[in-house]
Design an enzyme around this catalytic site. Structure first.
Site, PDB file in Angstrom:
ATOM      1  N   GLY A  46       0.825  -1.192   0.000  1.00 28.22           N
ATOM      2  CA  GLY A  46       0.000   0.000   0.000  1.00 28.22           C
ATOM      3  C   GLY A  46       0.862   1.245   0.000  1.00 28.22           C
ATOM      4  O   GLY A  46       2.013   1.209   0.433  1.00 28.22           O
ATOM      5  N   GLN A  51       3.014  10.105   0.903  1.00 25.96           N
ATOM      6  CA  GLN A  51       4.318   9.468   1.097  1.00 25.96           C
ATOM      7  C   GLN A  51       5.300   9.806  -0.018  1.00 25.96           C
ATOM      8  O   GLN A  51       6.507   9.606   0.131  1.00 25.96           O
ATOM      9  CB  GLN A  51       4.171   7.942   1.207  1.00 25.96           C
ATOM     10  CG  GLN A  51       3.490   7.498   2.495  1.00 25.96           C
ATOM     11  CD  GLN A  51       3.379   5.986   2.561  1.00 25.96           C
ATOM     12  OE1 GLN A  51       2.415   5.420   2.076  1.00 25.96           O
ATOM     13  NE2 GLN A  51       4.365   5.323   3.128  1.00 25.96           N
ATOM     14  N   CYS A  94       6.169   0.027   7.373  1.00 30.72           N
ATOM     15  CA  CYS A  94       5.754   1.130   6.506  1.00 30.72           C
ATOM     16  C   CYS A  94       6.954   1.567   5.681  1.00 30.72           C
ATOM     17  O   CYS A  94       8.065   1.671   6.210  1.00 30.72           O
ATOM     18  CB  CYS A  94       5.265   2.288   7.373  1.00 30.72           C
ATOM     19  SG  CYS A  94       4.797   3.746   6.430  1.00 30.72           S
ATOM     20  N   LEU A  95       6.736   1.850   4.408  1.00 25.58           N
ATOM     21  CA  LEU A  95       7.830   2.290   3.538  1.00 25.58           C
ATOM     22  C   LEU A  95       8.422   3.612   4.020  1.00 25.58           C
ATOM     23  O   LEU A  95       9.574   3.919   3.725  1.00 25.58           O
ATOM     24  CB  LEU A  95       7.337   2.421   2.091  1.00 25.58           C
ATOM     25  CG  LEU A  95       6.876   1.111   1.432  1.00 25.58           C
ATOM     26  CD1 LEU A  95       6.217   1.389   0.094  1.00 25.58           C
ATOM     27  CD2 LEU A  95       8.049   0.142   1.264  1.00 25.58           C
ATOM     28  N   HIS A 136      -4.084   1.328   7.876  1.00 27.86           N
ATOM     29  CA  HIS A 136      -2.736   1.895   7.831  1.00 27.86           C
ATOM     30  C   HIS A 136      -2.664   3.051   6.819  1.00 27.86           C
ATOM     31  O   HIS A 136      -2.145   4.131   7.126  1.00 27.86           O
ATOM     32  CB  HIS A 136      -1.737   0.796   7.461  1.00 27.86           C
ATOM     33  CG  HIS A 136      -0.320   1.250   7.348  1.00 27.86           C
ATOM     34  ND1 HIS A 136       0.665   0.876   8.229  1.00 27.86           N
ATOM     35  CD2 HIS A 136       0.283   2.075   6.438  1.00 27.86           C
ATOM     36  CE1 HIS A 136       1.809   1.451   7.873  1.00 27.86           C
ATOM     37  NE2 HIS A 136       1.613   2.181   6.780  1.00 27.86           N
ATOM     38  N   GLU A 137      -3.218   2.832   5.629  1.00 27.03           N
ATOM     39  CA  GLU A 137      -3.121   3.857   4.576  1.00 27.03           C
ATOM     40  C   GLU A 137      -4.003   5.069   4.881  1.00 27.03           C
ATOM     41  O   GLU A 137      -3.608   6.211   4.621  1.00 27.03           O
ATOM     42  CB  GLU A 137      -3.479   3.269   3.204  1.00 27.03           C
ATOM     43  CG  GLU A 137      -2.559   2.142   2.720  1.00 27.03           C
ATOM     44  CD  GLU A 137      -1.079   2.466   2.813  1.00 27.03           C
ATOM     45  OE1 GLU A 137      -0.681   3.634   2.641  1.00 27.03           O
ATOM     46  OE2 GLU A 137      -0.296   1.529   3.075  1.00 27.03           O
ATOM     47  N   HIS A 140      -2.356   7.436   7.128  1.00 31.36           N
ATOM     48  CA  HIS A 140      -1.412   8.351   6.461  1.00 31.36           C
ATOM     49  C   HIS A 140      -2.109   9.648   6.056  1.00 31.36           C
ATOM     50  O   HIS A 140      -1.512  10.723   6.092  1.00 31.36           O
ATOM     51  CB  HIS A 140      -0.838   7.708   5.187  1.00 31.36           C
ATOM     52  CG  HIS A 140       0.358   6.832   5.438  1.00 31.36           C
ATOM     53  ND1 HIS A 140       1.533   7.315   5.979  1.00 31.36           N
ATOM     54  CD2 HIS A 140       0.568   5.515   5.219  1.00 31.36           C
ATOM     55  CE1 HIS A 140       2.407   6.322   6.072  1.00 31.36           C
ATOM     56  NE2 HIS A 140       1.845   5.216   5.626  1.00 31.36           N
TER      57      HIS A 140
HETATM   58 NI    NI Z   1       2.780   3.334   5.531  1.00 30.21          NI
END
Ligand code: NI
Length: 169
Positions: A46, A51, A94-95, A136-137, A140
């Site tokens: 995701g 991000q 998370c990236l 999670h997304e 963000h």
């Molecule tokens: Ni993330």
């Protein structure tokens, strides 16, 4: 195909709530394409537009098993309408929070409403991995990272590690 740079903690953009998309136009379609390439390249399941520094409420995700065919999903202006139960998201990552994982308490199931990539209303009832990814997304888009949802002690350990690393660089 454009691979965009993924912002990482403590970049301030990641802590800001995002703006809703007003018109699902060509610019939005282009960013969706770039988000998809960037997510698959990472690889991740995701990615939220913020991000990569694009301040709009857009997420892309793909929870299809790795061997299976890709199935890109897009949600614009998503919001969690209802959430039920509780589950532990084991070793969430998370990236934008590289080299760190932690267990996070999440809702077991969620009902999410938003727009699809053509701007049509969409509602998704999710549990399991999909419910975790959506929570999670969507976090963000509110400027919340998963490290904001773990114990203060664990969060401090991570923050200290990042500070040390930034000093070295
Ligand atoms: Ni993330």
């Amino acid at each position: 195909m454009t691979i965009l740079h993924i912002l990482t903690y403590p970049d301030k953009s990641l802590a800001q709530p995002t703006k809703p998309v007003e018109n699902v136009d060509g610019t939005i379609q282009q960013i969706i394409e770039d988000l998809a390439s960037t997510m698959y390249n990472a690889p991740g399941v995701g990615l939220a537009a913020i991000q990569v520094g694009f301040d709009k409420s857009i997420i892309v995700y793909d929870v299809s098993p790795r061997e299976a065919k890709r199935s890109l999903q897009v949600l614009i202006n998503p919001r969690i309408v209802t959430s039920e139960g509780e589950m532990l998201s084991e070793e969430e990552g998370c990236l934008s929070v590289p080299d760190f994982r932690a267990d996070v308490k999440r809702a077991a199931s969620v009902l999410v409403e938003g727009l699809d990539r053509d701007g049509n209303p969409l509602s998704i009832s999710a549990d399991g991995l999909l419910a975790l990814v959506l929570q999670h997304e969507i976090d963000h888009l509110k400027g919340t990272l998963f490290i904001d949802r773990i114990s203060a002690l664990k969060r401090e350990l991570y923050k200290r590690r990042v500070k040390k690393k930034l000093k070295k660089e």
